[in-house]
Design an enzyme around this catalytic site. Structure first.
Site, mmCIF file in Angstrom:
data_model
loop_
_atom_site.group_PDB
_atom_site.id
_atom_site.type_symbol
_atom_site.label_atom_id
_atom_site.label_comp_id
_atom_site.label_asym_id
_atom_site.label_seq_id
_atom_site.Cartn_x
_atom_site.Cartn_y
_atom_site.Cartn_z
ATOM 1 N N GLU A 100 0.846 -1.206 0.000
ATOM 2 C CA GLU A 100 0.000 0.000 0.000
ATOM 3 C C GLU A 100 0.872 1.244 0.000
ATOM 4 O O GLU A 100 1.969 1.243 0.560
ATOM 5 C CB GLU A 100 -0.874 0.014 1.263
ATOM 6 C CG GLU A 100 -2.335 -0.283 1.032
ATOM 7 C CD GLU A 100 -3.106 0.858 0.374
ATOM 8 O OE1 GLU A 100 -2.508 1.632 -0.410
ATOM 9 O OE2 GLU A 100 -4.303 0.952 0.612
ATOM 10 N N ASP A 104 -3.882 5.870 6.241
ATOM 11 C CA ASP A 104 -4.296 7.124 6.862
ATOM 12 C C ASP A 104 -5.228 6.762 8.024
ATOM 13 O O ASP A 104 -4.764 6.411 9.101
ATOM 14 C CB ASP A 104 -4.950 7.967 5.755
ATOM 15 C CG ASP A 104 -5.369 9.345 6.196
ATOM 16 O OD1 ASP A 104 -4.779 9.874 7.135
ATOM 17 O OD2 ASP A 104 -6.294 9.913 5.594
ATOM 18 N N ARG A 166 1.534 12.378 -9.138
ATOM 19 C CA ARG A 166 2.054 11.032 -8.851
ATOM 20 C C ARG A 166 3.510 10.904 -9.269
ATOM 21 O O ARG A 166 4.263 10.126 -8.691
ATOM 22 C CB ARG A 166 1.247 9.969 -9.603
ATOM 23 C CG ARG A 166 -0.184 9.806 -9.118
ATOM 24 C CD ARG A 166 -0.777 8.512 -9.695
ATOM 25 N NE ARG A 166 -2.227 8.476 -9.619
ATOM 26 C CZ ARG A 166 -2.928 8.100 -8.554
ATOM 27 N NH1 ARG A 166 -2.310 7.735 -7.446
ATOM 28 N NH2 ARG A 166 -4.247 8.088 -8.571
HETATM 29 P P1 IMP Z 1 -7.569 5.523 4.628
HETATM 30 O O1 IMP Z 1 -8.730 4.659 4.274
HETATM 31 O O2 IMP Z 1 -8.034 6.754 5.402
HETATM 32 O O3 IMP Z 1 -6.478 4.806 5.376
HETATM 33 O O4 IMP Z 1 -6.989 6.126 3.285
HETATM 34 C C1 IMP Z 1 -6.402 5.295 2.399
HETATM 35 C C2 IMP Z 1 -6.284 5.830 1.002
HETATM 36 O O5 IMP Z 1 -6.543 7.244 0.898
HETATM 37 C C3 IMP Z 1 -4.857 5.654 0.578
HETATM 38 O O6 IMP Z 1 -4.648 4.363 0.040
HETATM 39 C C4 IMP Z 1 -4.682 6.773 -0.416
HETATM 40 O O7 IMP Z 1 -5.126 6.339 -1.692
HETATM 41 C C5 IMP Z 1 -5.569 7.862 0.107
HETATM 42 N N1 IMP Z 1 -4.799 8.800 0.935
HETATM 43 C C6 IMP Z 1 -4.811 8.925 2.273
HETATM 44 N N2 IMP Z 1 -3.988 9.895 2.688
HETATM 45 C C7 IMP Z 1 -3.418 10.383 1.566
HETATM 46 C C8 IMP Z 1 -2.434 11.416 1.330
HETATM 47 O O8 IMP Z 1 -1.915 12.091 2.239
HETATM 48 N N3 IMP Z 1 -2.102 11.620 0.032
HETATM 49 C C9 IMP Z 1 -2.633 10.920 -1.007
HETATM 50 N N4 IMP Z 1 -3.534 9.944 -0.831
HETATM 51 C C10 IMP Z 1 -3.934 9.689 0.442
HETATM 52 MG MG MG Z 2 -4.085 3.746 -1.902
#
Ligand code: IMP
Ligand code: MG
Length: 176
Positions: A100, A104, A166
């Site tokens: 991954e 976050d 990216r």
């Molecule tokens: P989560 O479900 O909150 O853990 O977020 C996961 C997904 O959100 C990651 O796999 C990323 O695709 C996107 N994401 C979370 N934080 C960031 C960031 O700071 N930059 C870019 N994408 C993020």
């Molecule tokens: Mg992701």
């Protein structure tokens, strides 16, 4: 693109990415020696990390991909995940390592772990390039972690904001 005002402070420079990915590859190679390693790359954010990590592995490894979208605003995920592209092949009995870009809240990964665990892999672990410990909402085991970063939205080395940035060779904070 350099000079773009949205590109803020560099949090992880390119040479630090290279060095840390090499360390992670050494750890993964040691842990998976003699096993049946299948890397699952989570598109699109993990693409550079996955390819850099995989090419440094010293053990046989195969690769497959999933693409998921988590509903929510551009910078906050909701935990409701939709599979856009599923794996090509079953993972039953395989030693699966999810690769991954960033964890976050952890909600996306929690969904993925539950979904993949239901397919009966021999083992299931996570290798995340970045984690944001302050924002974690769910308790998850991330076996391999590249860097812990502060609660900033980051771009580069695969990570996007609205599909842009990216291709930056480093990880930077987004300046909004
Ligand atoms: P989560 O479900 O909150 O853990 O977020 C996961 C997904 O959100 C990651 O796999 C990323 O695709 C996107 N994401 C979370 N934080 C960031 C960031 O700071 N930059 C870019 N994408 C993020
Ligand atoms: Mg992701």
């Amino acid at each position: 693109m350099s000079g773009d005002p949205a590109i803020g402070e560099i949090l992880v420079p390119a040479d630090a990415l290279t060095a840390r990915v090499a360390e992670l590859a050494t750890e993964v190679s040691r842990d998976y020696a003699g096993r049946d390693l299948l890397l699952i790359g989570v598109l699109k954010g993990a693409m550079f990390f996955l390819s850099d990590l995989m090419r440094r592995l010293d053990v046989p490894a195969q690769v497959d991909f999933m693409a998921v979208a988590s509903y929510g605003s551009a910078t906050r995920s909701s935990g409701v995940v939709r599979i856009l592209k599923d794996l090509d092949a079953p993972i039953e009995g395989r030693d699966v390592l999810i690769v991954e870009d960033i964890v976050d809240s952890g909600l996306t990964l929690q969904y993925l772990l539950r979904n993949l665990a239901g397919r009966n892999p021999a083992s299931l672990e996570v290798c995340a390039l970045l984690i944001k410990p302050e924002r974690r909402k769910v308790d998850l085991r991330t076996r391999y972690v590249g860097f812990e970063i502060p609660d900033r939205f980051v771009i580069g080395y695969g990570l996007d904001h609205g599909e842009r940035y990216r291709n930056l060779p480093y990880v930077a904070a987004l300046r909004e």
